[in-house]
Design a protein around this motif. Structure first.
Motif, mmCIF file in Angstrom:
data_model
loop_
_atom_site.group_PDB
_atom_site.id
_atom_site.type_symbol
_atom_site.label_atom_id
_atom_site.label_comp_id
_atom_site.label_asym_id
_atom_site.label_seq_id
_atom_site.Cartn_x
_atom_site.Cartn_y
_atom_site.Cartn_z
ATOM 1 N N MET A 193 37.771 32.526 -15.537
ATOM 2 C CA MET A 193 38.221 31.820 -16.745
ATOM 3 C C MET A 193 37.777 30.356 -16.672
ATOM 4 O O MET A 193 37.809 29.742 -15.615
ATOM 5 C CB MET A 193 39.747 31.876 -16.850
ATOM 6 C CG MET A 193 40.320 33.274 -16.973
ATOM 7 S SD MET A 193 40.165 33.955 -18.625
ATOM 8 C CE MET A 193 41.418 33.050 -19.512
ATOM 9 N N ARG A 230 38.896 26.956 -18.472
ATOM 10 C CA ARG A 230 39.855 26.292 -19.350
ATOM 11 C C ARG A 230 40.543 27.309 -20.262
ATOM 12 O O ARG A 230 40.594 27.159 -21.466
ATOM 13 C CB ARG A 230 39.153 25.197 -20.154
ATOM 14 C CG ARG A 230 38.610 24.051 -19.290
ATOM 15 C CD ARG A 230 37.730 23.111 -20.074
ATOM 16 N NE ARG A 230 38.429 22.558 -21.232
ATOM 17 C CZ ARG A 230 37.834 21.847 -22.198
ATOM 18 N NH1 ARG A 230 36.523 21.633 -22.119
ATOM 19 N NH2 ARG A 230 38.519 21.382 -23.206
ATOM 20 N N ASP A 231 41.047 28.357 -19.645
ATOM 21 C CA ASP A 231 41.803 29.423 -20.313
ATOM 22 C C ASP A 231 40.962 30.263 -21.273
ATOM 23 O O ASP A 231 41.508 30.950 -22.141
ATOM 24 C CB ASP A 231 43.009 28.840 -21.079
ATOM 25 C CG ASP A 231 44.012 28.176 -20.144
ATOM 26 O OD1 ASP A 231 44.173 28.682 -19.018
ATOM 27 O OD2 ASP A 231 44.594 27.157 -20.537
#
Length: 358
Positions: free
Chosen positions: A1, A3-4
């Motif tokens: 991932m 940053r999400d």
């Protein structure tokens, strides 16, 4: 991932033995899935892909494959052969974060990218990056491509090597000329007038754009990136032009530039006509489409008249002042209409372009 955001990487490879393994092993840790697409290579690319995937899985403490998984290509996943993905390729069991995909036949660079995009669409990735298997792309700069996507500034980001003087100096003159011609033609065809180096294959695209750009109809030759820009513009997508240098080693290009320029130029002309109709007549309306049509037609008539006037003058020695003057006037009027059309096109698309410099 990153940053999400889930990240997939499409890694097309054709006869990249000696390079593709290093690219897989050096892939950033935030990449969730690597779609390694072997475009029906004739060397050891397929075996190197799978061996590197196993090594990458061990390094990341992912569940590693059994030894026999590396020996048998029959362990393939299909969904009945009905999807666009499985009709064009065999999809292997994941090896760690690498999904090995093998084409049934050679489809070209764009075809391999299309296959990887279809796989990323199936998995619903938030962002998908394309990376060549020859090691020319600086993987440490991948986050620079992803930032405009994650920050919501653009739906598509592409690298730009032409901002670096050393890249321009090292490029052969013929290749630089061809790149410059295709850059201008892509500006006209796509409507992204500030975007440069459209042949750069180091790109990132959002999941939303990938769902709406019509991947199944994507051009499968080397001009796939130029074709994609036209489709993105017709859909009103924002594009980020990101300064990223290239890395060169012992790899060699397999592109025949005379063929490449000819085929891609014709594709861009057809895409340009399609974009004018789709964007400015069907999806919305803007008079610049008529400016383009009238300017092109008038210029073409002027050129034909000029050639005919020159032929008659040489063949019969006649001084055709009036006809020559009319041809010149038509050429002037046509050129003015084309320039106004380009100016309107620039204004319409100005807000759709983001430039990111170092």
């Amino acid at each position: 991932m990153y940053r999400d955001h889930s990240v997939g990487v499409v890694l097309p490879a054709y006869n990249e033995e000696g390079f593709v393994g290093d690219v897989i092993r050096e892939m950033p840790a935030f990449v969730d899935r690597i779609y390694a697409v072997d475009d029906c290579s004739t060397d050891g690319t397929w075996e190197e892909m799978r061996t590197a995937a196993a090594a990458d899985a061990v390094d990341r403490d992912d569940p590693g494959p059994d030894e026999d998984e590396l020996d048998y290509d029959e362990r393939l996943v299909t969904d009945g052969g009905g999807s666009a993905l499985t009709r064009r390729a065999s999809v292997g069991e994941p090896i760690g974060r690498v999904l090995p995909i093998r084409h049934h036949e050679n489809r070209g660079a764009g075809g391999a990218i299309k296959t990887g995009y279809l796989a990323a669409l199936r998995d619903g990735r938030d962002a998908t990056v394309t990376v060549d298997a020859d090691g020319q792309m600086d993987l440490s700069r991948m986050s620079t491509l992803l930032d405009p996507i994650v920050d919501g500034e653009a739906e598509y980001a592409k690298g730009n090597r032409l901002l670096y003087r050393e890249y321009r100096q090292d490029m052969p003159r013929f290749r630089f000329l061809g790149n410059s011609i295709l850059t201008f033609l892509t500006k006209v065809a796509s409507g992204y007038w500030k975007t440069m180096d459209p042949q750069n294959g180091y790109t990132a695209i959002s999941g939303y754009a990938l769902e709406n750009v019509g991947v199944e109809d994507m051009y499968e030759y080397y001009g796939y990136c130029n074709d994609l820009l036209v489709k993105l513009n017709a859909k009103g997508m924002r594009v980020a032009d990101v300064a990223i240098p290239a890395i060169y080693g012992e790899e060699t290009s397999s592109i025949s530039y005379p063929t490449y320029i000819r085929r891609v130029s014709w594709m861009l002309f057809k895409n340009f006509c399609w974009r004018l109709g789709a964007k400015y007549l069907v999806l919305d309306f803007h008079p610049l489409a008529f400016f383009y049509v009238f300017g092109t037609a008038t210029t073409a008539i002027a050129v034909v008249c000029s050639l005919w006037t020159a032929y008659v003058t040489v063949a019969h020695g006649a001084a055709l002042f009036v006809r020559a003057s009319l041809s010149l006037l038509l050429l002037l009027v046509g050129s003015l209409f084309l320039m106004f059309a380009m100016l309107f096109d620039m204004q319409v698309n100005e807000s759709k372009e983001v430039q990111i410099r170092e």
